[in-house]
Every structure is written in C-alpha cells, then in structure tokens.
Design an enzyme around this catalytic site. Structure first.
Site, PDB file in Angstrom:
ATOM      1  N   TYR A  52       0.865  -1.185   0.000  1.00  0.00           N
ATOM      2  CA  TYR A  52       0.000   0.000   0.000  1.00  0.00           C
ATOM      3  C   TYR A  52       0.895   1.226   0.000  1.00  0.00           C
ATOM      4  O   TYR A  52       1.851   1.308   0.778  1.00  0.00           O
ATOM      5  CB  TYR A  52      -0.897  -0.009   1.234  1.00  0.00           C
TER       6      TYR A  52
ATOM      7  N   ASP B 244       9.295   2.781  -1.223  1.00  0.00           N
ATOM      8  CA  ASP B 244       8.327   3.454  -0.360  1.00  0.00           C
ATOM      9  C   ASP B 244       8.710   3.133   1.090  1.00  0.00           C
ATOM     10  O   ASP B 244       8.383   2.060   1.593  1.00  0.00           O
ATOM     11  CB  ASP B 244       6.911   2.977  -0.683  1.00  0.00           C
TER      12      ASP B 244
ATOM     13  N   LYS C   1       5.292   9.566   8.304  1.00  0.00           N
ATOM     14  CA  LYS C   1       5.179   9.025   9.663  1.00  0.00           C
ATOM     15  C   LYS C   1       6.266   9.564  10.603  1.00  0.00           C
ATOM     16  O   LYS C   1       6.214  10.698  11.050  1.00  0.00           O
ATOM     17  CB  LYS C   1       5.183   7.494   9.601  1.00  0.00           C
TER      18      LYS C   1
END
Ligand code: KE4
Length: 433
Positions: A145, A240, A268
C-alpha cells in the site's frame, strides 16, 4: 470487562457527520467486528480512551510514535515553534535542517522535498518518475500500500501480465491500465514483464519490507533483482519507506539490504506525529521538480514548522547510539514470546519482525506474499484482536497491518503483553477446540 460507553456514544455521533464515523477507514475496526475506541490522551507506550481505559499501544499512530507519545524532547520542540507561529507558507530554517538530516541518514538521497502525507510523497515520486522517463507504465505489488492516489489504488489484473484494474470506484480505467500489480517476492514475474515491456516502464515502486499485508520480508535477492532489472531498462526504482524509514534502521530498510533506489518516500516518523511526508533521491532526478524543473508539485503546508520541529527532535533522539539495537531486542522478545505462548496453547501463529515492526499471521504456513497473507485465519485474528483489547492491549484492527514497538515499551509492558496473549490464546484454543 472493559466498558466503552463514551466511545460508543461518540461513535454514534460521529457517524452522523463523518463518513463511517472516522477520518481513515482502518480506524473503524470494521474488519475485526469491533467499535472504534475514541482516544482522550496518550503518554509513553500507553493510550487512554474517553472512558478512562488504559492500553499498551502497539499502533503508535500507525508508525510515527517510535519514541512513544509525548516524548519531552518532541513536545518541547513543538512548543518552542508555537512561540513563533504555526504556519508561514514561506521557507524556514527548520525544513532545511530536517532535509539535511534525511540526506545525511539515507545514502541514496541527495535532495528531498517535504509534503504533507505519505500519499503525497508516493504520488509525487511517481509523477516525477513519469516526467523524467517520459514513460507512463508503473509496476507495484499486490498487498503493498502506497497511499490512496488513483494510480496506486489498483488491483492486480486477471493474469499476472495483464494491466491493472481499478481498486476503487472513482479510479478511471485509463489510469488503472497504466499500473501493473505483480506478486511481491516473485522476481521471475517481474523479469518476465520487464523483458517484455521494460523500456515502457517509468518506475517500480515497492515497500522494501512490506508492512501493509502484515509484515513480509523481501525474499533473498528480490530487492537486488528489482535494482538490476530497473537499471537494465532505464526504469526508476522507488522505495516506499513511509513505514520503514527511520523505523527499521536510521537509514531505512535500504540501509539494511544495501540497495540504493533512485527515489525514496518517507512519512510518519519524520514528522514525529504531525502531518508530514517527503520524497527524495538522486540530484539529477530531483532537480526536475518545480520550481527548479518542469515537474509540478506543491503544498500549502509543506515543510510546516511544527511538523519539521517534531521531526527534527524525533530524529535527534533516534540518532543516539544503541536505539535501534534496543528496539530490535525488545521487539524480538515480543515476537518470540507471542509465538511461544501461541504454540503452548496450540494456536497456529507465525511471528516475524524487522527492527521494531512486528507481524503476526494466524497460520502455520510461510507467508511471502499477499495471497499467503489472505489465506490466514482472519476470523481467529479478529477474535484475538477483540480479546487482547479487553486485556488492555491495543493492536492494529487488521491482520494486514504491523505492530509497532517504541522506545517507551519496557520489559514490564512486554511481559504484561505476553501474559495477556497467553490468556487469550488459551481462551481461543478452548473456543476453537
Ligand atoms: P499516508 O498518506 O497515510 O500518510 O501514507 C500512506 C502510506 C504510504 N506508504 C506506506 C508504506 C504506508 O504504510 C502508508 C500508510 N500506512 C497506513 C497503515 N498501514 C496508514 C493508516 C491509515 O491508512 O489510516
């Protein structure tokens, strides 16, 4: 029995004004058949819901809270900026400082651009890859994802080599057809596609350690194969590292596996709990980004001083000697302990961890891709989730997520978690006979 009446009352109210009552789908806990907890506050490794119940937190806001909640250094850094303001829409020294810290930490990153989420980071990196290569096709992997940009909300086509199909209503066919979604860890499938179409592929984007199908490590040589195949065909390799960046190592997963991608995405942890994302990489590629180059990308709150300050303070703590060794040791004890108590109860559970990112699958089989992950006992996971929450342990409400350990999780909390898991596995074993 943990009572959550105030959470349930807030949830009923939220359902009237917010889609599904939440601002991000996974928070609704639908896949585990539970009502979401509404959180009042948090400190260290503990989170407290509006009913006053306290939990040991293994979600950590889905990764950012690697130092635990309200770390003094982070809170002081945010407070200091608040004395000066909250947002200027103009460059500040703080964004240079954070950019320099990321560049110093990650060998493959020469230049970096701040954005406001991981989605923006991956979406922008893909636009950049398409812009510099002049190619449209991209390759991703099932179960990975990368945020909710149209081009990445694509499911695997019917056959391995057929083009993607929209993974959500609203994603146009002609967007999906430019995305190929292959099987994670299947280097042969990638080689076959690249041999056939490699010169039309702008980029391959991958989570170097998958964290969105549960935690799945890259198979031996998988990442090396991606690096070799992309170099052969003038395709860019994008890591990613929104989840793995500064999570599994200070230099990200790429420093663990010794691979230098062309572009990397972050999020994050680099915002220390405030909204942030970033993408960066080779100078010759990044110089194509506006206003230096023609590839456009922008953002009102990009480089927001509060987020920058929180990120800087977080990375300053993470740079200290021994932090990652300690995180890995604590997480390793938790992973081994969970496997042991499950085995003792006769429940089939496999655990693994990379640094302080821990995965647990309810299966006795190897999990190396999304099909494997989907074949796990999702019902048993849901029962485990609900029972652990009743024991005061707060884990992600989905089999396809990771557990995160912070520097605030001490021996006492790990032991308490293992004691709770022992009781829950025994309960599950009795129920499943
Ligand atoms: P955001 O746009 O949510 O900041 O980041 C998207 C993203 C990109 N890349 C990776 C590897 C990610 O894990 C994420 C977001 N992670 C999910 C949890 N697995 C965020 C939680 C949520 O969607 O609410």
């Amino acid at each position: 029995m943990i009572e959550i009446e105030k959470s349930q009352s807030l949830y009923r109210r939220a359902l009237k004004s917010i889609p599904g009552g939440v601002n991000s789908p996974v928070r609704a806990c639908q896949s585990v058949g539970a009502d979401p907890l509404f959180i009042d506050r948090a400190r260290g490794c503990f989170i407290q819901d509006v009913d006053g119940n306290e939990y040991i937190d293994y979600i950590g806001s889905w990764g950012p809270m690697i130092l635990g909640h309200r770390h003094p250094a982070v809170m002081e850094a945010i407070a200091a900026v608040m004395e000066r303001g909250t947002s200027f829409g103009a460059p500040t020294d703080l964004e240079i400082q954070l950019a320099e810290m990321i560049i110093e930490a990650v060998a493959s990153v020469d230049v970096v651009r701040m954005v406001n989420s991981g989605t923006e980071a991956t979406m922008s990196a893909i636009r950049l890859a398409r812009g510099v290569t002049g190619r449209d096709l991209i390759i991703k992997f099932d179960g990975c994802y990368h945020g909710h940009a149209d081009t990445l909300l694509v499911a695997a086509g019917s056959g391995v080599a057929t083009l993607g199909i929209p993974g959500s209503p609203g994603v146009p066919e002609d967007v999906a057809r430019n995305t190929l979604s292959l099987t994670f860890n299947d280097a042969d499938a990638v080689r076959k596609v690249m041999d056939a179409k490699g010169d039309t592929v702008a980029c391959i984007i991958v989570e170097p350690v998958a964290g969105n199908m549960g935690v799945v490590r890259p198979a031996a040589e998988f990442l090396e194969n991606l690096r070799e195949l992309t170099q052969q065909h003038g395709t860019l390799l994008i890591f990613d590292e929104v989840m793995t960046g500064f999570r599994v190592a200070y230099g990200g997963a790429q420093s663990l596996y010794g691979i230098e991608p062309d572009l990397s995405c972050f999020g994050k942890i680099i915002g220390g709990g405030l909204p942030v994302g970033a993408y960066g990489g080779r100078a010759d590629i990044m110089e194509q980004i506006a206003p230096q180059g023609p590839v456009y990308q922008a953002g009102t709150l990009s480089g927001n001083p509060l987020a920058m300050a929180a990120g800087i303070a977080t990375l300053q703590q993470l740079k200290k000697d021994g932090v990652y060794e300690s995180l890995a040791a604590t997480t390793g004890r938790l992973a081994a302990g969970l496997a042991a108590v499950a085995e003792r109860a006769g429940v089939a559970v496999r655990t693994d961890h990379v640094g302080s990112m821990l995965g647990m699958f309810f299966t006795d089989r190897e999990v190396s891709n999304f099909e494997d992950a989907k074949s796990c006992d999702l019902g048993l996971f849901s029962s485990f989730y609900q029972a652990m929450r009743q024991q005061g342990i707060y884990i992600a409400p989905s089999q396809f997520e990771a557990l995160f350990v912070s520097t605030a999780h001490g021996r006492e909390q790990i032991d308490a978690t293992l004691d709770a898991a022992g009781r829950v596995f025994a309960q599950l074993a009795r129920l499943t006979g």
